[in-house]
Enzyme design. Sequence first.
Site, PDB file in Angstrom:
ATOM      1  N   MET A  78      20.270   1.323  12.700  1.00 32.62           N
ATOM      2  CA  MET A  78      21.621   1.519  13.173  1.00 32.62           C
ATOM      3  C   MET A  78      21.947   2.995  13.150  1.00 32.62           C
ATOM      4  O   MET A  78      21.575   3.699  12.232  1.00 32.62           O
ATOM      5  CB  MET A  78      22.626   0.788  12.311  1.00 32.62           C
ATOM      6  CG  MET A  78      23.974   0.752  13.001  1.00 32.62           C
ATOM      7  SD  MET A  78      25.361   0.529  11.932  1.00 32.62           S
ATOM      8  CE  MET A  78      25.594   2.169  11.288  1.00 32.62           C
TER       9      MET A  78
ATOM     10  N   ARG B 182     -28.946 -12.026   8.015  1.00 33.46           N
ATOM     11  CA  ARG B 182     -28.584 -13.316   8.575  1.00 33.46           C
ATOM     12  C   ARG B 182     -29.594 -13.745   9.636  1.00 33.46           C
ATOM     13  O   ARG B 182     -29.959 -12.957  10.516  1.00 33.46           O
ATOM     14  CB  ARG B 182     -27.195 -13.230   9.219  1.00 33.46           C
ATOM     15  CG  ARG B 182     -26.754 -14.551   9.818  1.00 33.46           C
ATOM     16  CD  ARG B 182     -25.363 -14.466  10.399  1.00 33.46           C
ATOM     17  NE  ARG B 182     -25.345 -13.663  11.619  1.00 33.46           N
ATOM     18  CZ  ARG B 182     -24.227 -13.390  12.289  1.00 33.46           C
ATOM     19  NH1 ARG B 182     -23.062 -13.814  11.842  1.00 33.46           N
ATOM     20  NH2 ARG B 182     -24.264 -12.671  13.392  1.00 33.46           N
TER      21      ARG B 182
ATOM     22  N   GLY C 170      15.874   3.953  13.216  1.00 36.39           N
ATOM     23  CA  GLY C 170      16.458   3.450  14.449  1.00 36.39           C
ATOM     24  C   GLY C 170      17.141   2.112  14.305  1.00 36.39           C
ATOM     25  O   GLY C 170      17.422   1.451  15.287  1.00 36.39           O
TER      26      GLY C 170
ATOM     27  N   ARG D 187      14.236  10.809  -0.081  1.00 42.47           N
ATOM     28  CA  ARG D 187      13.314   9.663  -0.113  1.00 42.47           C
ATOM     29  C   ARG D 187      11.898  10.206  -0.147  1.00 42.47           C
ATOM     30  O   ARG D 187      11.661  11.381   0.177  1.00 42.47           O
ATOM     31  CB  ARG D 187      13.505   8.776   1.111  1.00 42.47           C
ATOM     32  CG  ARG D 187      13.256   9.531   2.403  1.00 42.47           C
ATOM     33  CD  ARG D 187      13.480   8.664   3.606  1.00 42.47           C
ATOM     34  NE  ARG D 187      13.680   9.512   4.773  1.00 42.47           N
ATOM     35  CZ  ARG D 187      14.276   9.147   5.896  1.00 42.47           C
ATOM     36  NH1 ARG D 187      14.727   7.951   6.031  1.00 42.47           N
ATOM     37  NH2 ARG D 187      14.382   9.980   6.886  1.00 42.47           N
TER      38      ARG D 187
ATOM     39  N   TYR E 220     -18.298  -9.082  -4.251  1.00 41.79           N
ATOM     40  CA  TYR E 220     -18.252  -7.931  -3.342  1.00 41.79           C
ATOM     41  C   TYR E 220     -17.506  -8.273  -2.053  1.00 41.79           C
ATOM     42  O   TYR E 220     -17.318  -9.441  -1.713  1.00 41.79           O
ATOM     43  CB  TYR E 220     -19.668  -7.456  -2.988  1.00 41.79           C
ATOM     44  CG  TYR E 220     -20.444  -8.411  -2.123  1.00 41.79           C
ATOM     45  CD1 TYR E 220     -20.317  -8.374  -0.731  1.00 41.79           C
ATOM     46  CD2 TYR E 220     -21.309  -9.360  -2.674  1.00 41.79           C
ATOM     47  CE1 TYR E 220     -21.005  -9.251   0.068  1.00 41.79           C
ATOM     48  CE2 TYR E 220     -22.003 -10.237  -1.878  1.00 41.79           C
ATOM     49  CZ  TYR E 220     -21.858 -10.189  -0.497  1.00 41.79           C
ATOM     50  OH  TYR E 220     -22.527 -11.066   0.304  1.00 41.79           O
TER      51      TYR E 220
ATOM     52  N   SER F  71     -21.618 -16.214   1.266  1.00 42.19           N
ATOM     53  CA  SER F  71     -20.905 -15.114   1.895  1.00 42.19           C
ATOM     54  C   SER F  71     -19.899 -15.727   2.867  1.00 42.19           C
ATOM     55  O   SER F  71     -20.295 -16.441   3.788  1.00 42.19           O
ATOM     56  CB  SER F  71     -21.887 -14.204   2.628  1.00 42.19           C
ATOM     57  OG  SER F  71     -21.175 -13.226   3.333  1.00 42.19           O
TER      58      SER F  71
ATOM     59  N   HIS G 246     -16.099  -8.357  21.350  1.00 41.19           N
ATOM     60  CA  HIS G 246     -17.393  -7.723  21.109  1.00 41.19           C
ATOM     61  C   HIS G 246     -17.253  -6.202  21.018  1.00 41.19           C
ATOM     62  O   HIS G 246     -17.704  -5.573  20.064  1.00 41.19           O
ATOM     63  CB  HIS G 246     -18.373  -8.100  22.224  1.00 41.19           C
ATOM     64  CG  HIS G 246     -19.711  -7.446  22.081  1.00 41.19           C
ATOM     65  ND1 HIS G 246     -20.028  -6.263  22.721  1.00 41.19           N
ATOM     66  CD2 HIS G 246     -20.775  -7.792  21.339  1.00 41.19           C
ATOM     67  CE1 HIS G 246     -21.261  -5.926  22.386  1.00 41.19           C
ATOM     68  NE2 HIS G 246     -21.744  -6.833  21.541  1.00 41.19           N
TER      69      HIS G 246
ATOM     70  N   CYS H 231     -17.910 -11.292   4.415  1.00 37.87           N
ATOM     71  CA  CYS H 231     -18.506 -10.387   5.394  1.00 37.87           C
ATOM     72  C   CYS H 231     -17.781 -10.419   6.730  1.00 37.87           C
ATOM     73  O   CYS H 231     -18.251  -9.880   7.712  1.00 37.87           O
ATOM     74  CB  CYS H 231     -19.982 -10.683   5.585  1.00 37.87           C
ATOM     75  SG  CYS H 231     -20.280 -12.301   6.308  1.00 37.87           S
TER      76      CYS H 231
ATOM     77  N   LYS I 143      18.491   4.190   0.567  1.00 36.47           N
ATOM     78  CA  LYS I 143      19.426   5.304   0.674  1.00 36.47           C
ATOM     79  C   LYS I 143      20.468   5.228  -0.451  1.00 36.47           C
ATOM     80  O   LYS I 143      20.716   6.210  -1.147  1.00 36.47           O
ATOM     81  CB  LYS I 143      20.109   5.247   2.039  1.00 36.47           C
ATOM     82  CG  LYS I 143      20.718   6.544   2.482  1.00 36.47           C
ATOM     83  CD  LYS I 143      21.319   6.396   3.883  1.00 36.47           C
ATOM     84  CE  LYS I 143      20.248   6.415   4.972  1.00 36.47           C
ATOM     85  NZ  LYS I 143      20.781   6.016   6.284  1.00 36.47           N
TER      86      LYS I 143
ATOM     87  N   ARG J  71      26.900   4.337   6.860  1.00 38.89           N
ATOM     88  CA  ARG J  71      25.456   4.418   7.087  1.00 38.89           C
ATOM     89  C   ARG J  71      24.777   3.139   6.641  1.00 38.89           C
ATOM     90  O   ARG J  71      25.138   2.563   5.625  1.00 38.89           O
ATOM     91  CB  ARG J  71      24.862   5.582   6.272  1.00 38.89           C
ATOM     92  CG  ARG J  71      25.794   6.751   6.114  1.00 38.89           C
ATOM     93  CD  ARG J  71      25.353   7.745   5.052  1.00 38.89           C
ATOM     94  NE  ARG J  71      24.092   8.390   5.355  1.00 38.89           N
ATOM     95  CZ  ARG J  71      23.498   9.263   4.541  1.00 38.89           C
ATOM     96  NH1 ARG J  71      24.052   9.564   3.379  1.00 38.89           N
ATOM     97  NH2 ARG J  71      22.346   9.792   4.877  1.00 38.89           N
TER      98      ARG J  71
HETATM   99  P1  ADP Z   1      19.340   7.920   9.228  1.00 35.76           P
HETATM  100  O1  ADP Z   1      19.001   6.818   8.316  1.00 35.76           O
HETATM  101  O2  ADP Z   1      19.124   7.635  10.669  1.00 35.76           O
HETATM  102  O3  ADP Z   1      18.768   9.222   8.784  1.00 35.76           O
HETATM  103  P2  ADP Z   1      21.787   8.742   7.984  1.00 35.76           P
HETATM  104  O4  ADP Z   1      22.742   7.721   7.523  1.00 35.76           O
HETATM  105  O5  ADP Z   1      20.925   9.347   6.955  1.00 35.76           O
HETATM  106  O6  ADP Z   1      20.937   8.087   9.148  1.00 35.76           O
HETATM  107  O7  ADP Z   1      22.677   9.831   8.675  1.00 35.76           O
HETATM  108  C1  ADP Z   1      22.455  10.500   9.874  1.00 35.76           C
HETATM  109  C2  ADP Z   1      22.857  11.948   9.745  1.00 35.76           C
HETATM  110  O8  ADP Z   1      24.202  12.079   9.331  1.00 35.76           O
HETATM  111  C3  ADP Z   1      22.052  12.671   8.714  1.00 35.76           C
HETATM  112  O9  ADP Z   1      21.757  13.954   9.175  1.00 35.76           O
HETATM  113  C4  ADP Z   1      22.950  12.727   7.521  1.00 35.76           C
HETATM  114  O10 ADP Z   1      22.656  13.813   6.694  1.00 35.76           O
HETATM  115  C5  ADP Z   1      24.316  12.866   8.169  1.00 35.76           C
HETATM  116  N1  ADP Z   1      25.358  12.345   7.297  1.00 35.76           N
HETATM  117  C6  ADP Z   1      25.486  11.092   6.840  1.00 35.76           C
HETATM  118  N2  ADP Z   1      26.540  10.964   6.028  1.00 35.76           N
HETATM  119  C7  ADP Z   1      27.127  12.164   5.972  1.00 35.76           C
HETATM  120  C8  ADP Z   1      28.274  12.684   5.287  1.00 35.76           C
HETATM  121  N3  ADP Z   1      28.992  11.920   4.490  1.00 35.76           N
HETATM  122  N4  ADP Z   1      28.566  13.971   5.465  1.00 35.76           N
HETATM  123  C9  ADP Z   1      27.820  14.742   6.266  1.00 35.76           C
HETATM  124  N5  ADP Z   1      26.744  14.336   6.937  1.00 35.76           N
HETATM  125  C10 ADP Z   1      26.397  13.058   6.797  1.00 35.76           C
HETATM  126 MG    MG Z   2      18.889   9.893   7.047  1.00 30.90          MG
HETATM  127 MG    MG Z   3      19.380   8.068  12.722  1.00 30.50          MG
END
Ligand code: ADP
Ligand code: MG
Ligand code: MG
Length: 901
Positions: free
Chosen positions: A109, A647, A107, A371, A880, A793, A485, A860, A27, A98
Site C-alpha cells: 500500500m 543407477r 508495493g 529494517r 545424505y 535412495s 530435460h 537424489c 515497521k 503507513r
Molecule cells: P514503504 O513501506 O513503501 O517504504 P513508508 O510507510 O515507509 O512506505 O513511507 C513512505 C515514505 O514516507 C518514506 O520515505 C517515509 O520515510 C516517509 N514517511 C512516512 N511517515 C512519515 C512521517 N511521519 N513523516 C515524514 N515522512 C514520513
Molecule cells: Mg519505508
Molecule cells: Mg512505498
Amino acid sequence: MNKKRVYSFGNGNAEGKADMKNLLGGKGANLAEMNLIGVPVPPGFTITTEVCTEYNELGKKPVVELLKPEVEAAIHNIERLTSTKFGDAQNPLLVSVRSGARASMPGMMDTILNLGLNDEAVAGIAKKSGNEWFAWDSYRRFVQMYGDVVLGMKTESKDEIDPFEKIMEAVKEVKGINLDTELTVEDLKDLVKRFKKAVKEQTGKDFPTSAWDQLWGAIIAVFDSWQNTRAIYYRRLNNIPDEWGTAVNVQAMVFGNMGNTSATGVAFTRDAATGENLFNGEYLINAQGEDVVAGVRTPQEITLEGSRRWANLQNIPENERATKYPSLEETMPVLFKELNSVQQKLEDHYKDMQDMEFTIQEGKLWLLQTRNGKRTGAAMVKIAMDLLREKTIDEKTALLRLEPNKLDELLHPVFDSVAIRSANVLAKGLPASPGAATGQIVFFADEAGNYENSILVRIETSPEDLEGMNVARGILTARGGMTSHAAVVARGMGKCCVSGAGSLRVNYKTRTVTIGDITLNEGDWISLNGSTGEVYEDKVMTRKPDMSGDFGLIMEMSDKFTRMNVRTNADTPKDAKTAREYGAKGIGLCRTEHMFFEGSRIKAMREMILASTTTGRKKALAKLLPYQREDFEGILEAMAGYGVTIRLLDPPLHEFVPHQLATQKELADEMGISLDMVKAKVAELEEFNPMLGHRGCRLGNTYPEITEMQARAIIEAALNLKSKGIDARPEIMVPLVGTIKEFEIQAEIIHKTAKKVFEERNDSIHYQVGTMIEIPRAALTADLIAREADFFSFGTNDLTQMTFGYSRDDAGSFLPIYINKGILKNDPFQVLDQDGVGLLVKMGTEKGRSAKPDLKVGICGEHGGEPSSVEFCHNVGMNYVSCSPFRVPIARLAAAQAAIR
Ligand code: ADP
Ligand code: MG
Ligand code: MG
C-alpha cells in the site's frame, strides 16, 4: 481485560518492541524499538495485525467501533507530545498512515502523508511555519496520495499513469518547468483545486475535509490493501500466509520539505551490493517521503566517499558533482555526524546491516524506519563473515543469516551491471538454470561448436543434445518446465538455461526464431539470464563470478555443524570433479543412459534394442561393455574414497532408437536388415505413456542380460581401479522398483555376476546393492524391500509425479495456474511436498529402518538441493542428500542450518 489493539510510541517510550513483529508488523515493531534505544522517532501508534483479521471477518463499522477509544487516546497522546491538535485549524497535527506487515511487502500500500489537512488547516500551517510554499506543497501531496490510495483514483495496474500526475505534467508544461520545487505557491494552490475537481468528477464525492474522516478512511484503506491483487500476488510468490494481516502505523509528520535546512533520504549501514562496510545512501534537500526513490530529482549521496564511488552521478562531471550535487557530509556536516552515529547505533543494536529512512526538519534529524537491508548474494556472505570477525555475531548466527539459494549467485557468471541496464528484453521464460550467458544462436546441438560463444535455441531438448548443450554457453527452449530435460541437464552442468519461453516460435527449417515481430537468424547474438528467465537482444557483457575467500570459510563452518553428507548427481568424471571441488562427498546418482549416446555406442545400443533374440542382444551388449567399464572407471576414480551410486538403465528404449527416416535407413543398412523391420521395431516400442511404461527395472527384468552387462562393467571397473591402488566404492542401484520380487531378481543377477567376475579375476571388492524408492508402492512396502537392499535412495522426481499423478512433462500447462489460484503453494517438482510426498519419504525411511536399523538412506531428486527440502531430509534422519554439482554448496549450507535449528 480487553484485548489491546493499539500500541503507542514516542519520546523514548513504547508499548511495543522489536520482537513483536507478528503483532505490530516489521515497521511498527522497529519504530517502537528505536524509541526504546533513544533514536529520535516522531511519536505515533500501531494498530495490530490482528485487527486486520478482525476487519476481514467483521467489516468496517464494527471494527471502527472496536478501535475508536484506543485510537482516540493514542491520537491525544501524539497531540500531547507534539503540542498540536488533530483537526485544528490554527495548530493542526498532521500524520502519516503507513501499512506494515510482518515481512516487508514492497508495493502493498502506498503511504499517505500529511493527513489532517484541509483548506483551513493549510492556512494554519502556513502561518505557523511562516512558509506558505511548504504548506501548500504538503497539501497538494496529501490530496494526491489520499485520492490515489483511499479514493481509488489510481487503478491497481502499474502501467496506468496516475491521474494527478497527468494534471501536474500539464501544468509544468504550460509553465515550462521540470521540477516540483519550481512550482510557485499559486501553482500549488491551483493544483489542489484541480486535484479536488478531478476527485469529484471521477468519484462523484467531495474530498473529505474532516481529519477524523480522513484518518478512518486511510486506516480502512490499509486493511483493504491486504487483499489487493498486488499484495496477493506478492504473498503467493513469497509464501506469505493470507492470515498474517497487516498492521497500520499512524505517526506524526516531520517535514523534509520546509526549505534548505530540511531534507529526506534513505541510508544503508553497509554496501548492499558488495557488502563492504561503508555507510552510504541518498538524500534530497527540500523534499518529502519517497521523492528520493521516485526519481523526481537526481538524489545526492550521503557520504563524500559515495559521491566518488557510486554510479548515480557517474554521468556528471567530477567538478560539477561537488558543486551541484554535494553530499550530506558537505551540506550538513553536523547532521551527517548525527546520522552517522545513529546508523552505527542501529547496526550495533540489530547486529545486521540496516536499511533506514530519515527526514531532517529544519536542522533536526528524525528516523522513520529501520529494517535488515536486502542484499546481493555476495554482500550477504561478506556481511555475515565481517560481523563474525567483528565478533558481533557467532558462527551459528552467521550461518543462519545466509539464504542458501543466494549462494548460487556466487557460482555463475553474471551480467556486467552497467551493460545490463541498456539491454532490451525480448522474452521471458522460466529461470531454469542460473547464471548469465551471451552468444550466437544455433538451432542444432551438433552445431554448437560453430561459434566460440553459442546459445542453443530449441523447441525442447532431448538426451541426444547433451554434447551440444555442454559446448553451448547457454540453452533456451520454447517448451518445458523447471524439470524438463533441458532444465535438469543444464542445472547439472551448471549451464545457464531459460526454458519454456512460450513466446518463441522456433523454425528449424528456416533456422529462425521469431519473438513477437522480431525474427532472429542463426548467428545472431542473444543473451540469457538463467536466474530471472529473461532473454535479451544482442550481446550483453558478462563477467566471471567473484569467489571470495569468505565462501570457502562458510563451507568449512557448515561442515562443523552438519550431520548429513552432501553428495552430487553426476554422470561424467568432469561433473564429479566439479562437485568434489564444491565439497561433495560421493555421488548419489550416476545415470548411465547418457553414456549410450556418444559416437559408436549409440549404434551398438540400437543394435541391442533391435535384436530379436537374447543371443543378438548379448552380442550387442558385449560391444557396449568396454565403453561402460571405461566410463565407470572414470567416474569411480574421480570420486575415489567416496560412495558412487550407479543407477542401472532407466529410460524407455524408445528414447534410443532413430526417428528420422534417413537414420533409420542407415541403421538398417548397417545391420543388414530391411528398413521396414527397423520401422516396425520403432513403432513397436512406441508407448502411450512411456513414463509409466517399459522402463526402469522392468527393462532388467525382461532383458536380464542388460543388468548383467552393467553389473559386470561396474565390478570390473572397480577391480581395475583397485589394482591401481584407487579406492573405488560402487553402489549399484536398481531403479523403479515397485515390488520386492522385482528387486530380488535384479539383486540376484548382480550378486551372481559379481561373484563370477571375482572368480575370473581372483580378486574382489566391496560393493552394495540398493534401490531407488520412487514408486509409492515401494515406500509403502519399504520394510520388505529393506530386508534385501543395502540402501535406499528416494527418487523424488518420479515419486512426486506418481504420488500427485502429474506428468512431469505436461504439468507446465496447469501448474502455474494452480499456483496462481493457490491450489498449490509451490511447484512440487521443485519444493518437496512435505505433507504428501514427504509422508511417503518419512514412512519409507522408518519402515526401511525398522527392518534394517543401519539402512543407508538418501535423496537424489531435484529436491536434494532445495533448502526447505534439505531441512526435511535432515529431520527425517537421512544420511545424505544428493544434488547437481552447482547446488552442492547450497545443500551443504542448508544441511548445516537444519542441524543448527
Ligand atoms: P514503504 O513501506 O513503501 O517504504 P513508508 O510507510 O515507509 O512506505 O513511507 C513512505 C515514505 O514516507 C518514506 O520515505 C517515509 O520515510 C516517509 N514517511 C512516512 N511517515 C512519515 C512521517 N511521519 N513523516 C515524514 N515522512 C514520513
Ligand atoms: Mg519505508
Ligand atoms: Mg512505498
